[in-house]
Design an enzyme around this catalytic site. Sequence first.
Site, PDB file in Angstrom:
ATOM      1  N   ARG A 184       0.850  -1.201   0.000  1.00 27.72           N
ATOM      2  CA  ARG A 184       0.000   0.000   0.000  1.00 27.72           C
ATOM      3  C   ARG A 184       0.878   1.240   0.000  1.00 27.72           C
ATOM      4  O   ARG A 184       0.932   2.000   0.944  1.00 27.72           O
ATOM      5  CB  ARG A 184      -0.954  -0.073   1.164  1.00 27.72           C
ATOM      6  CG  ARG A 184      -1.982  -1.151   0.858  1.00 27.72           C
ATOM      7  CD  ARG A 184      -2.998  -1.285   1.905  1.00 27.72           C
ATOM      8  NE  ARG A 184      -4.313  -1.328   1.299  1.00 27.72           N
ATOM      9  CZ  ARG A 184      -5.411  -1.575   1.981  1.00 27.72           C
ATOM     10  NH1 ARG A 184      -5.379  -1.761   3.265  1.00 27.72           N
ATOM     11  NH2 ARG A 184      -6.562  -1.622   1.367  1.00 27.72           N
TER      12      ARG A 184
ATOM     13  N   GLN B 235      -1.056   2.498  -5.643  1.00 25.47           N
ATOM     14  CA  GLN B 235      -2.437   2.822  -5.261  1.00 25.47           C
ATOM     15  C   GLN B 235      -3.453   2.414  -6.318  1.00 25.47           C
ATOM     16  O   GLN B 235      -4.522   1.919  -6.002  1.00 25.47           O
ATOM     17  CB  GLN B 235      -2.559   4.324  -4.996  1.00 25.47           C
ATOM     18  CG  GLN B 235      -2.684   4.620  -3.511  1.00 25.47           C
ATOM     19  CD  GLN B 235      -2.730   6.108  -3.208  1.00 25.47           C
ATOM     20  OE1 GLN B 235      -3.090   6.927  -4.055  1.00 25.47           O
ATOM     21  NE2 GLN B 235      -2.354   6.451  -1.998  1.00 25.47           N
TER      22      GLN B 235
ATOM     23  N   ASP C  57      -4.428  -1.327  -6.122  1.00 26.65           N
ATOM     24  CA  ASP C  57      -4.797  -1.797  -4.789  1.00 26.65           C
ATOM     25  C   ASP C  57      -6.208  -2.391  -4.798  1.00 26.65           C
ATOM     26  O   ASP C  57      -7.195  -1.682  -4.632  1.00 26.65           O
ATOM     27  CB  ASP C  57      -4.694  -0.601  -3.829  1.00 26.65           C
ATOM     28  CG  ASP C  57      -4.960  -0.966  -2.386  1.00 26.65           C
ATOM     29  OD1 ASP C  57      -5.418  -2.104  -2.122  1.00 26.65           O
ATOM     30  OD2 ASP C  57      -4.723  -0.115  -1.528  1.00 26.65           O
TER      31      ASP C  57
ATOM     32  N   SER D 164      -8.375  -1.993  -1.559  1.00 30.21           N
ATOM     33  CA  SER D 164      -9.077  -0.714  -1.429  1.00 30.21           C
ATOM     34  C   SER D 164     -10.247  -0.612  -2.396  1.00 30.21           C
ATOM     35  O   SER D 164     -11.341  -0.201  -2.008  1.00 30.21           O
ATOM     36  CB  SER D 164      -8.114   0.452  -1.664  1.00 30.21           C
ATOM     37  OG  SER D 164      -7.209   0.561  -0.596  1.00 30.21           O
TER      38      SER D 164
ATOM     39  N   TYR E 234      -1.809  -0.739   9.522  1.00 30.97           N
ATOM     40  CA  TYR E 234      -2.858  -1.670   9.932  1.00 30.97           C
ATOM     41  C   TYR E 234      -3.015  -1.691  11.449  1.00 30.97           C
ATOM     42  O   TYR E 234      -2.172  -1.168  12.190  1.00 30.97           O
ATOM     43  CB  TYR E 234      -2.520  -3.084   9.440  1.00 30.97           C
ATOM     44  CG  TYR E 234      -2.657  -3.236   7.963  1.00 30.97           C
ATOM     45  CD1 TYR E 234      -3.911  -3.322   7.373  1.00 30.97           C
ATOM     46  CD2 TYR E 234      -1.530  -3.284   7.149  1.00 30.97           C
ATOM     47  CE1 TYR E 234      -4.040  -3.450   5.997  1.00 30.97           C
ATOM     48  CE2 TYR E 234      -1.655  -3.410   5.775  1.00 30.97           C
ATOM     49  CZ  TYR E 234      -2.911  -3.499   5.202  1.00 30.97           C
ATOM     50  OH  TYR E 234      -3.041  -3.621   3.851  1.00 30.97           O
TER      51      TYR E 234
END
Length: 377
Positions: free
Chosen positions: A120, A125, A128, A131, A228
Amino acid sequence: NIVFVAREIAGEETRVAASAETVKKMKSFGFDVVVEAGAGAASRIPDGEFEAAGARIGSFADAASADVVLKVRRPSPSEIAGYKSGAVVIAIMDPYGNDEAIAALASAGLSAFAMELMPRITRAQSMDVLSSQANLAGYQAVIEAAGVYDRAMPMMMTAAGTVPAAKVFVMGAGVAGLQAIATARRLGAAVSATDVRPAAKEQVASLGAKFIAVEDEEFKAAETAGGYAKEMSADYQAKQAALVAEHIAKQDIVITTALIPGRAAPRLVSRAMLAAMKPGAVAVDLAVERGGNIEGVVAGEIADVEGVRVIGFANMPGRVAASASALYAKNLVTFLETMVNKETKTVVANLDDELVKATMLTYAGDVVHPAFGGARK
Ligand code: NAD
């Protein structure tokens, strides 16, 4: 190079790993694209749309000559048997606890990439999938809850009286949770949310929701370097449970999204908490595939637990398949592009690239990912 876009056979997977837009993109790399007949049907992409974008519509037999196979789910043994040794296979591989399945990919000589292991970082991005899919899952969770909730979500002041706004509590304010908050707010609900990461507090507030959490010393250190959540101590969990128990009793809808990478989902809502909720309350557990955040949740069903309808649909992004496929396909083609050699018009994984290192499970007959027993050469 030939790219094969597979029709999903696992369970009720409705998504597809390509769109007309990504087919065009792959054609621009100089690739031939073969889409298995019907692959896009459940995502509302007819074969003709793929054809118009430059793909050929084929059958599973075409997988045998493909250099690249694009999928949503990890291929089954029978699918693997139909692929050519040396082919690149890109999918959501669900590698944790599935050593045998990874070994099968290796022994078939495939270069298997797990999209969910994409780092990440800013550069990745646009690749991903966690996401892109979690975002839609968070949205859809609210839509599903609203669909079974027998009251209106927004406050309505009418000549016949006032309907109060629904109270929605979102547990876990990561990508899915933040989108659930935003969606519930758009529907006019009064929204509160919790998380164990301090960074979530501001994000929740910026969406106009109330943040509720046990903000002790442990909370201040609950975020890992990777962004996380850590697994919280028994002491913290007890304090959190007491706070949640008091808050949840006043809620109409609870949406849980809490996950800890590589572990079972934390249990956040007990039967006793559900029993204390208002009549007609609804809960949605987005962590159901990882064991669930809610006691009594049943995968794939709406279960009545202590009078609360607990929605445990697996694959929530698949319930908004057309959007989920569009974003997933884009994630995939963006990653694929990083491996295209423009001169030879072939896919060549650069084993020193951090994206390849993070996602490549198997290569040239071996499991290579260190998290799954591989020793990278
Ligand atoms: P996730 O799916 O792993 O977990 C969902 C949420 O549950 C997280 O916010 C987590 O903190 C929370 N949670 C875990 N245990 C909990 C508990 N006991 N009680 C309450 N909540 C609990 O997380 P995610 O959605 O993948 O996001 C993780 C982080 O990564 C976020 O900070 C997000 O903004 C960040 N992120 C960064 C990028 C990037 O930089 N490219 C991309 C996506 C996400």
